[in-house]
Motif scaffolding. Structure first.
Motif, mmCIF file in Angstrom:
data_model
loop_
_atom_site.group_PDB
_atom_site.id
_atom_site.type_symbol
_atom_site.label_atom_id
_atom_site.label_comp_id
_atom_site.label_asym_id
_atom_site.label_seq_id
_atom_site.Cartn_x
_atom_site.Cartn_y
_atom_site.Cartn_z
ATOM 1 N N SER A 38 45.846 91.021 12.473
ATOM 2 C CA SER A 38 45.815 92.378 12.985
ATOM 3 C C SER A 38 44.981 93.283 11.955
ATOM 4 O O SER A 38 45.002 93.620 10.938
ATOM 5 N N PRO A 39 44.053 94.141 12.757
ATOM 6 C CA PRO A 39 43.387 95.105 12.156
ATOM 7 C C PRO A 39 44.073 96.201 11.837
ATOM 8 O O PRO A 39 43.635 97.237 10.899
ATOM 9 N N TYR A 40 45.318 96.429 12.185
ATOM 10 C CA TYR A 40 46.194 97.692 12.145
ATOM 11 C C TYR A 40 47.034 97.376 11.040
ATOM 12 O O TYR A 40 47.708 98.377 10.589
ATOM 13 N N LYS A 41 47.303 96.139 10.508
ATOM 14 C CA LYS A 41 48.298 95.908 9.586
ATOM 15 C C LYS A 41 47.627 95.705 7.954
ATOM 16 O O LYS A 41 46.936 94.968 8.018
ATOM 17 N N GLU A 42 48.096 96.601 7.276
ATOM 18 C CA GLU A 42 47.472 96.962 5.708
ATOM 19 C C GLU A 42 47.582 95.417 4.959
ATOM 20 O O GLU A 42 46.820 95.257 4.288
ATOM 21 N N THR A 43 48.479 94.494 5.526
ATOM 22 C CA THR A 43 48.839 93.394 4.635
ATOM 23 C C THR A 43 48.135 92.029 5.335
ATOM 24 O O THR A 43 48.078 91.117 4.720
ATOM 25 N N SER A 44 47.520 92.356 6.341
ATOM 26 C CA SER A 44 46.854 91.197 6.980
ATOM 27 C C SER A 44 45.597 90.744 6.272
ATOM 28 O O SER A 44 45.127 91.465 5.671
ATOM 29 N N GLU A 45 45.041 89.798 6.640
ATOM 30 C CA GLU A 45 43.982 88.964 5.985
ATOM 31 C C GLU A 45 42.733 89.908 6.429
ATOM 32 O O GLU A 45 41.757 90.040 5.552
ATOM 33 N N VAL A 46 42.703 90.149 7.731
ATOM 34 C CA VAL A 46 41.572 90.812 8.213
ATOM 35 C C VAL A 46 41.429 92.324 7.505
ATOM 36 O O VAL A 46 40.434 92.694 7.181
ATOM 37 N N SER A 47 42.473 92.978 7.297
ATOM 38 C CA SER A 47 42.537 94.414 6.582
ATOM 39 C C SER A 47 42.015 93.746 4.870
ATOM 40 O O SER A 47 41.130 94.630 4.457
#
Lengths: 251, 154
Positions: free
Chosen positions: A42-51
């Motif tokens: 998810s680009p919206y979740k702070e904890t995601s690998e994408v973030s």
């Protein structure tokens, strides 16, 4: 048949299992998988690998194998669509356009590995169809009328295939032409793509839509893809091989 | 009537509109698809058009043959269709003229439609397992819709 719908990744995901031995636990396994994908991509979740990638918290050598696979497909899709798919827009990495179809396909593959070859996995209208429906027929899939949400304008018979539809009609102009970002796409309103799996259908549907009227020619020319494009006048154009999937309503 | 409506699903609403309007002009009778559209008078705008003589009849009420509708003024341009009936079923719909938006009408030529076939979209009524459409991420609306559709099936 067991079936359930959950809202994950910002969209309704409906899983239908038509094998008689399928259970609600099997549904849970697949929904959990989508939750996991959401946490990771998810680009919206702070904890995601994408973030983390966007914050430069991690270096490429420590990307997860899944992320490396997704990035491989991002590059390949960007190249194959002449840049109409661009996951690195404005220096922000957003692989969502590839992740969605990839996740649906992996969920479908997982179900096959679980001994459930007859299923459909529908994530926000992009669908993997495997085997047969509850009545042991090919899956009957409608294409939504872009001008009337409660209506379908085509019925397709599909098995072991994927379908994805891209359009501007619900969210307005959320797709843009990367070469002319300020131009709005108004000449076409919907493009449905069929392929041997939902990942192929999905990763090309949105970039082809962004090509405007040329999109259907792109689909026509691309091996293994078929398409059905609807323009703003309500006139549809379809690729050569599309018609063989259409259920002709009896006269 | 229902049969007729199903039939138009295949042709496309405007295509039928063209034929239907003409048909009504000709017969003012019950709703049966054209036996043949004569080449004679043309009410209103547009040119009357030629017809291939129908051959065999069938239970569907359609006679085999190729039928050309009149040029009809859809609100966004002119439309003219040709319908091929074979074995009592609509097997092909060709666009002789179709609107391109902005009030223009193009004569159909190889330049306009080199390979790909076109049709006007029309409502279908067959039951389906799922529906493909563009994603709505304001999820509540679509979830409610999808669940309503699921209920409608069960």
């Amino acid at each position: 048949m067991v079936q359930d719908t959950q809202l994950i990744m910002g969209m309704p995901i409906t899983i239908t299992l038509s094998d008689v031995h399928a259970t609600t636990d099997d549904l849970t396994t697949i929904f959990d998988y989508f939750q996991h994908i959401d946490e990771q991509f998810s680009p919206y979740k702070e904890t995601s690998e994408v973030s983390k990638i966007n914050r430069h918290d991690i270096v490429p050598s420590s990307y997860s194998p899944e992320m490396q696979e997704v990035i491989h497909w991002c590059r390949k899709t960007q190249e194959e669509t002449f840049g109409f798919f661009n996951p690195w827009h404005n220096n922000v990495f957003d692989p969502s356009g590839v992740v969605k179809g990839w996740a649906i396909q992996r969920a479908s593959d997982k179900l096959k590995e679980m001994g459930l070859p007859n299923h459909s996995v529908d994530a926000g209208g992009d669908i993997a169809l495997s085997g047969h429906n509850e009545k042991n027929e090919d899956w009957h899939i409608g294409i939504k009328n872009p001008f009337k949400q409660d209506e379908i304008i085509k019925v397709l018979l599909l098995t072991d295939m994927g379908i994805a539809t891209s359009g501007t009609y619900i969210r307005g102009q959320h797709i843009y032409n990367p070469y002319h970002p300020d131009d709005t796409i108004t000449e076409i309103v919907s493009l449905t793509v069929l392929a041997q799996n939902v990942f192929e259908a999905d990763r090309f549907a949105t970039p082809a839509f962004a090509m405007g009227r040329k999109g259907i020619e792109f689909i026509q020319d691309k091996e293994g893809l078929e398409g059905y494009m609807i323009d703003s006048d309500g006139v549809a154009t379809y690729s050569d091989g599309f018609k063989k999937y259409v259920l002709e309503e009896t006269v | 009537m229902k049969k007729f409506l199903l039939a138009i699903g295949v042709i496309g609403l405007i295509g039928v509109y063209a034929i239907f309007q003409k048909h009504q002009q000709e017969e003012n009778g019950p709703l049966v698809l054209p036996t043949a559209i004569p080449t004679s008078t043309s009410g209103g705008q547009g040119q009357p058009s030629s017809t291939v003589t129908p051959t065999t009849g069938s239970a569907s009420g359609y006679k085999d043959g190729t039928y050309t509708g009149p040029v009809t003024d859809a609100f966004y341009g002119n439309v003219q269709v040709q319908v091929v009936i074979s074995g009592g079923k609509i097997t092909d719909v060709k666009w002789l003229q179709y609107p391109t938006g902005g009030g223009h009408t193009d004569e159909v030529s190889s330049q306009v439609m080199p390979v790909l076939t076109q049709e006007v979209i029309a409502k279908q009524s067959a039951a389906v397992d799922s529906i493909s459409g563009a994603t709505n991420t304001t999820g509540a609306f679509q979830q409610s819709l999808q669940q309503a559709l699921q209920q409608a099936k069960s």
